[in-house]
Design an enzyme around this catalytic site. Structure first.
Site, mmCIF file in Angstrom:
data_model
loop_
_atom_site.group_PDB
_atom_site.id
_atom_site.type_symbol
_atom_site.label_atom_id
_atom_site.label_comp_id
_atom_site.label_asym_id
_atom_site.label_seq_id
_atom_site.Cartn_x
_atom_site.Cartn_y
_atom_site.Cartn_z
ATOM 1 N NE ARG A 120 0.333 -21.414 4.943
ATOM 2 C CZ ARG A 120 1.223 -22.035 4.184
ATOM 3 N NH1 ARG A 120 2.179 -22.749 4.752
ATOM 4 N NH2 ARG A 120 1.153 -21.959 2.881
ATOM 5 C CE LYS A 147 -10.813 -6.719 18.401
ATOM 6 N NZ LYS A 147 -11.703 -5.549 18.520
ATOM 7 C CD GLU A 155 -8.877 2.941 25.300
ATOM 8 O OE1 GLU A 155 -9.869 2.276 25.645
ATOM 9 O OE2 GLU A 155 -8.716 3.368 24.125
ATOM 10 C CE LYS A 192 -8.464 -6.149 25.073
ATOM 11 N NZ LYS A 192 -7.999 -5.281 24.036
ATOM 12 C CD GLU A 198 -15.203 -6.529 18.546
ATOM 13 O OE1 GLU A 198 -13.985 -6.476 18.723
ATOM 14 O OE2 GLU A 198 -15.891 -5.597 18.109
ATOM 15 N NE ARG A 242 -11.390 -8.318 21.790
ATOM 16 C CZ ARG A 242 -10.215 -8.871 21.593
ATOM 17 N NH1 ARG A 242 -10.138 -10.189 21.500
ATOM 18 N NH2 ARG A 242 -9.124 -8.157 21.503
ATOM 19 C CG ASN A 245 -15.488 -1.506 20.060
ATOM 20 O OD1 ASN A 245 -14.272 -1.443 20.069
ATOM 21 N ND2 ASN A 245 -16.157 -2.501 19.494
ATOM 22 C CG HIS A 279 -13.247 2.906 21.240
ATOM 23 N ND1 HIS A 279 -13.394 3.009 22.605
ATOM 24 C CD2 HIS A 279 -11.949 2.556 21.030
ATOM 25 C CE1 HIS A 279 -12.240 2.716 23.186
ATOM 26 N NE2 HIS A 279 -11.340 2.446 22.261
ATOM 27 C CG HIS A 315 -13.182 4.681 15.795
ATOM 28 N ND1 HIS A 315 -13.709 3.420 15.934
ATOM 29 C CD2 HIS A 315 -11.952 4.629 16.352
ATOM 30 C CE1 HIS A 315 -12.829 2.654 16.558
ATOM 31 N NE2 HIS A 315 -11.762 3.362 16.824
ATOM 32 C CG HIS A 358 -7.332 5.547 20.198
ATOM 33 N ND1 HIS A 358 -8.355 5.390 19.285
ATOM 34 C CD2 HIS A 358 -7.532 4.606 21.149
ATOM 35 C CE1 HIS A 358 -9.126 4.386 19.674
ATOM 36 N NE2 HIS A 358 -8.655 3.897 20.801
HETATM 37 P P1 NAD Z 1 1.956 4.528 20.150
HETATM 38 O O1 NAD Z 1 2.292 3.115 20.062
HETATM 39 O O2 NAD Z 1 1.979 5.331 18.902
HETATM 40 O O3 NAD Z 1 2.911 5.216 21.215
HETATM 41 C C1 NAD Z 1 2.805 6.591 21.459
HETATM 42 C C2 NAD Z 1 4.160 7.300 21.414
HETATM 43 O O4 NAD Z 1 4.848 7.057 22.620
HETATM 44 C C3 NAD Z 1 5.087 6.836 20.302
HETATM 45 O O5 NAD Z 1 5.757 7.945 19.779
HETATM 46 C C4 NAD Z 1 6.063 5.916 21.021
HETATM 47 O O6 NAD Z 1 7.317 5.865 20.391
HETATM 48 C C5 NAD Z 1 6.169 6.575 22.361
HETATM 49 N N1 NAD Z 1 6.480 5.677 23.474
HETATM 50 C C6 NAD Z 1 5.902 4.502 23.747
HETATM 51 N N2 NAD Z 1 6.310 4.041 24.936
HETATM 52 C C7 NAD Z 1 7.197 4.935 25.410
HETATM 53 C C8 NAD Z 1 7.946 5.030 26.609
HETATM 54 N N3 NAD Z 1 7.796 4.147 27.599
HETATM 55 N N4 NAD Z 1 8.792 6.064 26.746
HETATM 56 C C9 NAD Z 1 8.904 7.005 25.762
HETATM 57 N N5 NAD Z 1 8.176 7.009 24.636
HETATM 58 C C10 NAD Z 1 7.328 5.980 24.471
HETATM 59 O O7 NAD Z 1 0.518 4.780 20.808
HETATM 60 P P2 NAD Z 1 -0.420 3.869 21.734
HETATM 61 O O8 NAD Z 1 -1.419 4.804 22.262
HETATM 62 O O9 NAD Z 1 0.337 3.026 22.659
HETATM 63 O O10 NAD Z 1 -1.110 2.875 20.708
HETATM 64 C C11 NAD Z 1 -2.037 3.303 19.746
HETATM 65 C C12 NAD Z 1 -2.255 2.169 18.778
HETATM 66 O O11 NAD Z 1 -2.763 1.049 19.482
HETATM 67 C C13 NAD Z 1 -3.235 2.498 17.679
HETATM 68 O O12 NAD Z 1 -2.681 2.132 16.448
HETATM 69 C C14 NAD Z 1 -4.444 1.627 17.999
HETATM 70 O O13 NAD Z 1 -5.134 1.221 16.842
HETATM 71 C C15 NAD Z 1 -3.799 0.472 18.704
HETATM 72 N N6 NAD Z 1 -4.693 -0.256 19.604
HETATM 73 C C16 NAD Z 1 -4.800 -1.598 19.470
HETATM 74 C C17 NAD Z 1 -5.620 -2.320 20.308
HETATM 75 C C18 NAD Z 1 -5.690 -3.814 20.181
HETATM 76 O O14 NAD Z 1 -6.543 -4.426 20.833
HETATM 77 N N7 NAD Z 1 -4.817 -4.413 19.436
HETATM 78 C C19 NAD Z 1 -6.359 -1.670 21.314
HETATM 79 C C20 NAD Z 1 -6.218 -0.297 21.434
HETATM 80 C C21 NAD Z 1 -5.385 0.414 20.581
HETATM 81 N N1 GLY Z 2 -9.500 -2.664 21.887
HETATM 82 C C1 GLY Z 2 -10.651 -3.429 21.544
HETATM 83 C C2 GLY Z 2 -10.465 -4.892 21.620
HETATM 84 O O1 GLY Z 2 -9.427 -5.393 21.975
HETATM 85 O O2 GLY Z 2 -11.378 -5.601 21.317
#
Ligand code: NAD
Ligand code: GLY
Length: 368
Positions: free
Chosen positions: A127, A149, A191, A235, A245, A249, A253, A256, A260, A273
């Site tokens: 939990r 998130k 971003e 942020k 949100e 918050r 987006n 986005h 999306h 993305h």
């Molecule tokens: P990702 O996590 O898929 O990483 C991209 C690629 O880079 C992967 O292949 C990874 O293995 C590689 N990689 C990462 N760091 C590296 C490094 N330092 N050296 C070599 N390779 C490396 O992509 P991302 O863009 O970081 O994240 C996208 C995800 O984040 C999506 O799923 C999205 O929904 C999520 N997201 C979440 C939030 C949130 O608030 N939680 C906000 C924005 C995006």
């Molecule tokens: N990436 C959008 C949020 O964190 O709310």
């Protein structure tokens, strides 16, 4: 990289924490955990993927051992398609094997995918146990790792299963970006430009003044740290104002909503993305100009900056009816209305949920 670490407070009333930014901060993870009160002997499950752990896994584990923690490393496969229940099962299996307890800790070492999965696994194990985020992509440093998130995808849509679960610490080491593929670096820049448009004109103008923002090897360390710091601070401030949100918050987006649609209709994998968000910002900028909310010149400035970051700006040739129908499926639809974040000036945006199909039609026709 400079050894002096920067600290940004995320001053949430119930779950305050810090974002620590600095060169060599990976080596400091053990000390940083001691500083925030994690006791020696603590069981720690570090979750990563091969691409990241082959560079940084050892360093993290050694630092944890040096500070007398009891770490285990779990390696998942990389990629958005791993953001699923099977990955959560793997983490929970490892948590069980390691006999993680309520006070134990998971560390997410990787990009947003690893961050979101690990955060959700931590939110749901016993939990809720502690999680620390160590983002290694530019996107995760300025966005995904901050704000709590967490989640995975459902077969019907992205991020449909999740929980708010704030980390105890976000540790950013910009030198990890040097192993990141260049396309991923540029996607993260989208971003950063977003923060400029929604809340930080100084950041926007700082980026405008640079000759190069698309090639990491040509960006000075001081500038890199400054743009990460300003973005992370934006942020953090937004999350503190509206953790769950219900209001501002949603500004995060920006770009986005159309982004999306591009991801949905072109298929995940075609565009990253950040690239989809870049095209989305140009499109919503056009919509704002058309409504008389935003000056044409500011829309042009935004487009030029996005181009300078090596990101796509041209709306992909998508059938307008499909776009309208995809917009209706957006997670942020309320009472059948799509909410758009629209710029009023650089550094200031507002939410609108009264955009007609006719307006969207006209905007997309213009962008074609
Ligand atoms: P990702 O996590 O898929 O990483 C991209 C690629 O880079 C992967 O292949 C990874 O293995 C590689 N990689 C990462 N760091 C590296 C490094 N330092 N050296 C070599 N390779 C490396 O992509 P991302 O863009 O970081 O994240 C996208 C995800 O984040 C999506 O799923 C999205 O929904 C999520 N997201 C979440 C939030 C949130 O608030 N939680 C906000 C924005 C995006
Ligand atoms: N990436 C959008 C949020 O964190 O709310």
């Amino acid at each position: 990289m400079n050894k002096e670490n920067l600290h940004i407070k995320v001053s949430l009333t119930s779950n305050p924490y810090e974002i620590v930014i600095g060169g060599n901060s990976l080596e400091d993870i053990g000390d940083e955990l001691l500083n925030i009160g994690f006791r020696e002997g603590l069981k720690v499950l570090v979750v990563s993927n091969k691409e990241v752990s082959e560079h940084y896994g050892d360093c993290i584990i050694q630092s944890l051992i040096k500070s007398k923690y009891n770490p285990k490393l779990l390696i998942l496969k990389a990629g958005e398609d791993q953001k699923n229940q099977s990955s959560i099962d793997l983490i929970h299996d490892a948590a069980y094997e390691a006999r993680l307890e309520r006070g134990s800790l998971m560390i997410a070492l990787g990009g947003g995918v690893i961050g979101d999965i690990t955060g959700f696994a931590a939110a749901t194990w016993l939990r809720g146990i502690h999680v620390v985020q160590i983002p290694t992509t530019l996107l995760a440093m300025v966005d995904a790792s901050i704000g709590g998130k967490t989640g995975i995808n459902h077969s019907k849509g992205k991020n449909l299963i999740g929980a708010f679960h704030q980390p105890k610490l976000v540790l950013i080491d910009p030198k990890t970006l040097f192993t990141l593929p260049s396309r991923e670096f540029k996607a993260g820049m989208a971003e950063i430009i977003k923060y400029g448009v929604i809340s930080d004109i100084e950041l926007f103008e700082l980026l405008e003044r640079q000759n190069n923002i698309s090639d990491l090897s040509k960006i000075k360390e001081k500038l890199l740290i400054e743009i990460i710091r300003r973005s992370a601070k934006s942020k953090a401030e937004i999350v503190v104002k509206d953790e769950k949100e219900s209001g501002v918050r949603a500004f995060l987006n920006y770009g986005h909503t159309f982004g999306h649609v591009i991801e949905n209709l072109c298929g995940y994998g075609k565009w990253l993305h950040g690239e989809a968000v870049a095209m989305g910002m140009v499109a919503v900028g056009q919509l704002a100009v058309q409504r008389g909310l935003w000056k044409e010149i500011d829309s042009k400035r935004q487009q030029q900056l996005i181009e300078k970051a090596g990101l796509p700006t041209k709306w992909p040739g998508l059938e307008i009816e499909r776009v309208l129908s995809s917009l209706k499926g957006d997670k942020k639809v309320k009472n059948g209305k799509v909410t758009f974040v629209m710029p009023l000036k650089i550094g200031d945006v507002k939410l609108f949920n009264n955009i007609s199909n006719k307006e969207i039609h006209e905007c997309l026709e213009k962008l074609r």
